[in-house]
Design a protein around this motif. Structure first.
Motif, PDB file in Angstrom:
ATOM      1  N   UNK A 199     -20.575  -7.545 -13.953  1.00 56.08           N
ATOM      2  CA  UNK A 199     -19.375  -8.530 -13.295  1.00 56.08           C
ATOM      3  C   UNK A 199     -18.388  -7.570 -12.474  1.00 56.08           C
ATOM      4  N   UNK A 200     -17.442  -6.416 -12.881  1.00 57.10           N
ATOM      5  CA  UNK A 200     -16.851  -5.590 -12.452  1.00 57.10           C
ATOM      6  C   UNK A 200     -17.307  -5.195 -10.966  1.00 57.10           C
ATOM      7  N   UNK A 201     -18.551  -4.573 -10.976  1.00 59.71           N
ATOM      8  CA  UNK A 201     -19.166  -4.079  -9.615  1.00 59.71           C
ATOM      9  C   UNK A 201     -18.745  -5.215  -8.865  1.00 59.71           C
ATOM     10  N   UNK A 202     -19.483  -6.156  -9.213  1.00 60.24           N
ATOM     11  CA  UNK A 202     -19.436  -7.644  -8.006  1.00 60.24           C
ATOM     12  C   UNK A 202     -17.848  -7.992  -7.296  1.00 60.24           C
ATOM     13  N   UNK A 203     -17.246  -7.492  -8.681  1.00 59.35           N
ATOM     14  CA  UNK A 203     -15.440  -7.724  -7.690  1.00 59.35           C
ATOM     15  C   UNK A 203     -15.202  -6.566  -7.204  1.00 59.35           C
ATOM     16  N   UNK A 204     -15.231  -5.376  -7.389  1.00 56.56           N
ATOM     17  CA  UNK A 204     -15.033  -4.411  -6.367  1.00 56.56           C
ATOM     18  C   UNK A 204     -15.598  -4.419  -5.281  1.00 56.56           C
ATOM     19  N   UNK A 205     -16.699  -4.219  -5.367  1.00 62.85           N
ATOM     20  CA  UNK A 205     -17.144  -4.698  -3.617  1.00 62.85           C
ATOM     21  C   UNK A 205     -16.823  -5.352  -2.731  1.00 62.85           C
ATOM     22  N   UNK A 206     -16.124  -6.820  -3.107  1.00 61.39           N
ATOM     23  CA  UNK A 206     -15.971  -7.457  -2.482  1.00 61.39           C
ATOM     24  C   UNK A 206     -15.069  -6.678  -2.085  1.00 61.39           C
ATOM     25  N   UNK A 207     -13.491  -6.801  -3.082  1.00 64.34           N
ATOM     26  CA  UNK A 207     -12.671  -6.220  -2.576  1.00 64.34           C
ATOM     27  C   UNK A 207     -11.904  -4.986  -1.694  1.00 64.34           C
ATOM     28  N   UNK A 208     -12.678  -4.106  -2.229  1.00 64.17           N
ATOM     29  CA  UNK A 208     -12.827  -3.238  -1.684  1.00 64.17           C
ATOM     30  C   UNK A 208     -12.342  -2.631   0.361  1.00 64.17           C
ATOM     31  N   UNK A 209     -13.231  -3.632   0.816  1.00 72.75           N
ATOM     32  CA  UNK A 209     -13.523  -3.916   2.690  1.00 72.75           C
ATOM     33  C   UNK A 209     -12.087  -4.274   2.904  1.00 72.75           C
ATOM     34  N   UNK A 210     -11.294  -5.557   1.910  1.00 73.68           N
ATOM     35  CA  UNK A 210     -10.083  -6.499   2.217  1.00 73.68           C
ATOM     36  C   UNK A 210      -8.865  -5.088   3.250  1.00 73.68           C
ATOM     37  N   UNK A 211      -8.513  -4.461   2.099  1.00 76.06           N
ATOM     38  CA  UNK A 211      -7.635  -3.618   2.959  1.00 76.06           C
ATOM     39  C   UNK A 211      -7.895  -2.707   4.255  1.00 76.06           C
ATOM     40  N   UNK A 212      -8.664  -2.463   4.264  1.00 79.24           N
ATOM     41  CA  UNK A 212      -9.217  -1.651   5.752  1.00 79.24           C
ATOM     42  C   UNK A 212      -9.064  -2.747   6.767  1.00 79.24           C
ATOM     43  N   UNK A 213      -9.657  -4.236   6.834  1.00 79.93           N
ATOM     44  CA  UNK A 213      -9.298  -5.248   7.499  1.00 79.93           C
ATOM     45  C   UNK A 213      -8.152  -5.415   7.694  1.00 79.93           C
ATOM     46  N   UNK A 214      -6.972  -5.462   6.786  1.00 83.75           N
ATOM     47  CA  UNK A 214      -5.869  -6.048   6.462  1.00 83.75           C
ATOM     48  C   UNK A 214      -4.717  -4.960   7.218  1.00 83.75           C
ATOM     49  N   UNK A 215      -5.480  -3.864   7.425  1.00 89.88           N
ATOM     50  CA  UNK A 215      -5.093  -2.346   8.471  1.00 89.88           C
ATOM     51  C   UNK A 215      -4.737  -2.977   9.925  1.00 89.88           C
ATOM     52  N   UNK A 216      -6.502  -2.679   9.922  1.00 96.74           N
ATOM     53  CA  UNK A 216      -6.555  -3.117  11.274  1.00 96.74           C
ATOM     54  C   UNK A 216      -6.670  -4.280  12.693  1.00 96.74           C
ATOM     55  N   UNK A 217      -6.107  -5.070  11.287  1.00101.87           N
ATOM     56  CA  UNK A 217      -5.557  -6.096  11.781  1.00101.87           C
ATOM     57  C   UNK A 217      -3.725  -7.291  12.128  1.00101.87           C
ATOM     58  N   UNK A 218      -3.397  -6.384  10.618  1.00105.14           N
ATOM     59  CA  UNK A 218      -2.440  -6.609  10.315  1.00105.14           C
ATOM     60  C   UNK A 218      -0.863  -5.763  11.285  1.00105.14           C
ATOM     61  N   UNK A 219      -1.136  -3.865  11.499  1.00109.65           N
ATOM     62  CA  UNK A 219      -0.170  -3.460  11.847  1.00109.65           C
ATOM     63  C   UNK A 219      -0.764  -3.024  13.348  1.00109.65           C
ATOM     64  N   UNK A 220      -0.054  -2.258  13.869  1.00107.99           N
ATOM     65  CA  UNK A 220      -0.272  -2.098  15.387  1.00107.99           C
ATOM     66  C   UNK A 220      -0.813  -0.662  15.319  1.00107.99           C
ATOM     67  N   UNK A 221      -1.708  -0.262  16.446  1.00112.26           N
ATOM     68  CA  UNK A 221      -2.504   0.737  16.662  1.00112.26           C
ATOM     69  C   UNK A 221      -1.149   2.216  15.784  1.00112.26           C
ATOM     70  N   UNK A 222      -0.273   1.732  16.293  1.00111.23           N
ATOM     71  CA  UNK A 222       0.413   3.234  16.457  1.00111.23           C
ATOM     72  C   UNK A 222       0.675   3.692  15.102  1.00111.23           C
ATOM     73  N   UNK A 223       1.184   2.851  14.077  1.00115.87           N
ATOM     74  CA  UNK A 223       1.299   2.534  12.691  1.00115.87           C
ATOM     75  C   UNK A 223       0.272   2.334  11.690  1.00115.87           C
ATOM     76  N   UNK A 224      -1.273   2.153  12.741  1.00115.39           N
ATOM     77  CA  UNK A 224      -2.607   2.461  11.608  1.00115.39           C
ATOM     78  C   UNK A 224      -3.090   3.487  10.649  1.00115.39           C
ATOM     79  N   UNK A 225      -2.166   4.871  11.649  1.00114.37           N
ATOM     80  CA  UNK A 225      -2.319   6.104  11.094  1.00114.37           C
ATOM     81  C   UNK A 225      -1.264   5.934   9.399  1.00114.37           C
TER      82      UNK A 225
END
Length: 362
Positions: A120-146
């Motif tokens: 159950x912990x692994x299922x939760x961890x797998x779902x949540x780990x890609x979310x920050x990368x998606x947010x960084x690509x969509x919420x931040x401008x290219x010059x702030x993504x790094x």
């Protein structure tokens, strides 16, 4: 203003201004740190669990392997969940599942329940780990993504370094059950932060919809192939015939998985994985480096932990020092054969990373 409109991306950006993107990143980083820490902290307690439940090393290792299998399978479902339920419900649901798995594992009185809690912990961890990368690509401008990626990476890399150290102290003082409860305060904090800063919209700011269907066939094929692969590798120590059959089944299941993903994409469906990504050289080389580095990292940590606990009879906090950045001195005291295996794993992964990087520059 209706509650749905007050919680969408545009309303939250207007309410908190330019600092909102950083508050959003902090909100998801806390949950990601909890998920990453839960993947490494349990390694220190496996010897105690194996003695408590009278298990062999191969079976006890499934406490860690089951987590990884579940995380690998569920990670492919993150885009579908975000489109169907939105950021907030997906993120809050995974944090509730992670916290429930931790509490259930700490209170479990049988190895089957412990293993189910880890899955159950692994299922939760797998779902949540890609979310920050998606947010960084969509919420931040290219010059702030790094900059955003660097801040996020610092927190996430710190988690697997501190996890074994904290886990070793907890196991020595309170027993192996205590490590399961460590994720609870992180999950509670992430739930509070998600209620304030995580939007309920889907990626791109669109409202979550239930139009698309999950590729259950692809998910089943991928999970089956991964399970057969891990079981086949474990059986190499016992029965070569069974190991060969399991490894052959793993290759067959993964081959059918690739075929099905391409067929689903050609038919206009929504496959779990777009196989066309592997036609890009950078993506393929990056995936190969990540696979090799992950195998070397987790393999060497397991080797260090087994050597300390089984051969040296070290305390758990001493074993944890081998899993930390400052553990190089302690690793120098390993037996020559174990040290050679760890060094070959890490040198091999570093050499492959260097080779792939050089070929990418050409």
């Amino acid at each position: 203003m209706p509650l749905i409109e007050r919680n969408n991306l545009a309303a939250l950006q207007q309410r908190y201004g330019a600092r909102y993107r950083w508050l959003l990143l902090l909100s998801v980083m806390v949950g990601t740190v909890a998920s990453v820490m839960s993947s490494t902290i349990v390694n220190v307690a496996i010897p105690d669990m194996s003695h408590h439940f009278l298990l062999g090393q191969e079976r006890a290792q499934w406490v860690s392997s089951g987590f990884m299998v579940a995380m690998t399978a569920s990670m492919l479902t993150t885009p579908w969940l975000l489109l169907r339920y939105g950021y907030r419900r997906t993120y809050a649901g995974t944090m509730l599942l992670l916290m429930a798995g931790g509490i259930a594992g700490g209170l479990a009185n049988s190895f089957t329940l412990v293993l189910a809690a880890r899955v159950a912990e692994g299922l939760a961890a797998g779902i949540v780990q890609p979310i920050p990368a998606i947010i960084i690509l969509r919420a931040f401008e290219p010059r702030q993504q790094g900059r955003a990626s660097g801040i996020f990476g610092m927190g996430v890399v710190l988690a697997p370094a501190l996890g074994p150290s904290i886990g070793g102290v907890l196991v020595d003082l309170y027993g192996w059950r205590s490590i399961f409860f460590l994720v609870t305060p992180f999950c509670l904090a992430s739930l509070w932060l998600s209620a304030k800063f995580v939007p309920d919209s889907a990626p791109g700011g669109a409202a979550a919809s239930r139009g698309s269907r999950l590729d259950w066939r692809g998910l089943l094929l991928g999970a089956t192939g991964t399970l057969c692969l891990l079981n086949g590798l474990v059986q190499l120590h016992h029965d070569s015939l069974i190991a060969g059959l399991l490894l052959a089944a793993a290759v067959g299941a993964l081959a059918v998985f690739v075929w099905w993903q391409r067929t689903c994409k050609a038919a206009g469906g929504n496959p779990l994985m777009d196989m066309a990504l592997f036609t890009h050289r950078s993506f393929t080389m990056g995936s190969l480096v990540a696979l090799t580095y992950g195998a070397a990292l987790f393999g060497s940590l397991t080797c260090c932990r087994c050597t300390c606990s089984s051969h040296w009879a070290c305390r758990h906090r001493t074993s944890a020092r081998f899993c930390c950045p400052q553990g190089w001195y302690w690793r120098s005291r390993l037996p020559a054969r174990a040290a050679l295996r760890i060094a070959s794993l890490r040198i091999g992964s570093s050499a492959l990373a260097w080779r792939c990087w050089r070929r990418h520059l050409r």
